[in-house]
Design an enzyme around this catalytic site. Structure first.
Site, PDB file in Angstrom:
ATOM      1  N   LYS A 173       3.143 -22.667  -1.337  1.00 23.13           N
ATOM      2  CA  LYS A 173       3.686 -23.429  -0.304  1.00 23.13           C
ATOM      3  C   LYS A 173       3.043 -24.930  -0.281  1.00 23.13           C
ATOM      4  O   LYS A 173       3.766 -26.167  -0.220  1.00 23.13           O
ATOM      5  CB  LYS A 173       3.295 -22.998   1.265  1.00 23.13           C
ATOM      6  CG  LYS A 173       3.943 -21.889   1.388  1.00 23.13           C
ATOM      7  CD  LYS A 173       3.883 -21.512   3.025  1.00 23.13           C
ATOM      8  CE  LYS A 173       4.617 -20.205   3.324  1.00 23.13           C
ATOM      9  NZ  LYS A 173       4.572 -19.864   4.994  1.00 23.13           N
TER      10      LYS A 173
ATOM     11  N   ASP B 112       8.493 -23.017   9.219  1.00 22.99           N
ATOM     12  CA  ASP B 112       7.421 -22.145   9.608  1.00 22.99           C
ATOM     13  C   ASP B 112       7.241 -22.724  11.204  1.00 22.99           C
ATOM     14  O   ASP B 112       6.909 -22.136  12.124  1.00 22.99           O
ATOM     15  CB  ASP B 112       6.013 -22.179   9.031  1.00 22.99           C
ATOM     16  CG  ASP B 112       6.278 -21.342   7.969  1.00 22.99           C
ATOM     17  OD1 ASP B 112       7.035 -20.279   7.706  1.00 22.99           O
ATOM     18  OD2 ASP B 112       5.385 -21.323   6.767  1.00 22.99           O
TER      19      ASP B 112
END
Ligand code: ATR
Length: 298
Positions: free
Chosen positions: A89, A125
């Site tokens: 990420k 997220d």
């Protein structure tokens, strides 16, 4: 004129009961290592099918060091987007052509959209955390966040948006908690750094509205530290970002009769937002939730 009209692209996902992938099928997927246990393919493919979209979501196992090549391959292969998961990420943020403000703030990309051959990076997220916590009144409250990695940063961005006034970050490596303090603390949003032992300090828990576990402690047999849960308010919520298993963190909270939440809703909503970015369609949340719940139980 008179020629047989070809079916619309988005039709006939199933032929004689079987799901078909054809030349026109649009491809998205998930890039990570490992990806075998990801529930995202089930969740997204259920959503595509429910809306009759000729799309497919596939897992792409990509080793550390191979991310650059994998991302460059997305436009080359006509792949329209991808989720990015552990361990890529943070690296993905550096490799995309453009990143959203939220992704830059978190310092990580979990969703890539391919637009005119360019890679656009987003972090859904934060949306997932925000949606998971929508039933918890957080404005002006204090929150304890356990862990100081990428997941903790996404939680901090969501807590800042929710107008939380104080966050205690407790982490094994104090230096990492301090780095979050420097990065996020500002007037009206005070972030304080503590060692992990703070979770067993009644003072740290006495006024918190919410405790979030962003670590994977307990997954690999390590014992989760004992928390001073009894000192927390009776309506304090305990939220574990892990999903699909009963963790030591949640077990302690349940035992003290506090409200608990696992990471299923966050997973659902980060996925739903990625789905919306890729397809431009409203995600079928209930279908996606049912697919996740069925997979978690299996
Ligand atoms: P993620 O992006 O999922 O947050 P990460 O950046 O590797 O992953 O962060 C993992 C978090 O879990 C960190 O806060 C880490 O603590 P350290 O900063 O001290 O490494 C925490 N963590 C992982 N294993 C742990 C363990 N056995 N005990 C305590 N904390 C642990």
């Amino acid at each position: 004129m008179g020629a047989k009209k070809s079916p619309p692209v988005e039709a006939n996902r199933r032929v004689r009961g079987r799901l078909v992938v054809r030349g026109s099928t649009r491809v998205v997927g998930i890039i990570g290592d490992p990806v075998q246990h990801s529930l995202s393919p089930l969740m997204h493919n259920a959503a595509f099918e429910a809306l009759g979209l000729d799309w497919v979501y596939v897992p792409f196992p990509v080793k550390q060091g191979a991310l650059r090549q994998a991302l460059r391959a997305l436009p080359a292969l006509g792949i329209l987007g991808a989720n990015v998961t552990v361990p890529h990420k943070e690296a993905a943020l550096r490799l995309v052509d453009e990143a959203s403000q939220v992704a830059r703030k978190v310092g990580a990309v979990n969703t890539i959209v391919v637009r005119s051959g360019r890679l656009y990076g987003e972090n859904t997220d934060v949306h997932g955390v925000r949606q998971a916590l929508r039933g918890v009144a957080l404005q002006g409250s204090s929150v304890l966040v356990i862990g100081a990695g990428g997941a903790a940063r996404a939680v901090l961005v969501a807590l800042e948006e929710a107008a939380v006034s104080q966050v205690i970050v407790a982490n094994r490596t104090l230096a990492r908690a301090r780095s979050l303090q420097r990065r996020f603390s500002k007037p009206g949003f005070r972030v304080e750094a503590f060692p992990l032992t703070a979770v067993n300090d009644p003072q740290c828990l006495s006024r918190v509205r919410l405790v979030v576990n962003t670590t994977s402690v307990g997954l690999h047999g390590e014992s989760f530290p004992t928390m001073a849960i009894k000192a927390s308010p009776l309506d304090c919520v305990f939220f574990d970002l892990l999903y699909g298993r009963s963790t030591e963190f949640l077990r302690q909270a349940r035992q003290a009769r506090r409200e608990v939440m696992d990471g299923t809703e966050m997973l659902l909503h980060q996925g739903a937002e990625a789905f919306r970015l890729w397809t431009g369609r409203r995600p079928p949340i209930e279908v996606m939730r049912t697919a996740l719940q069925a997979a978690s139980k299996a």
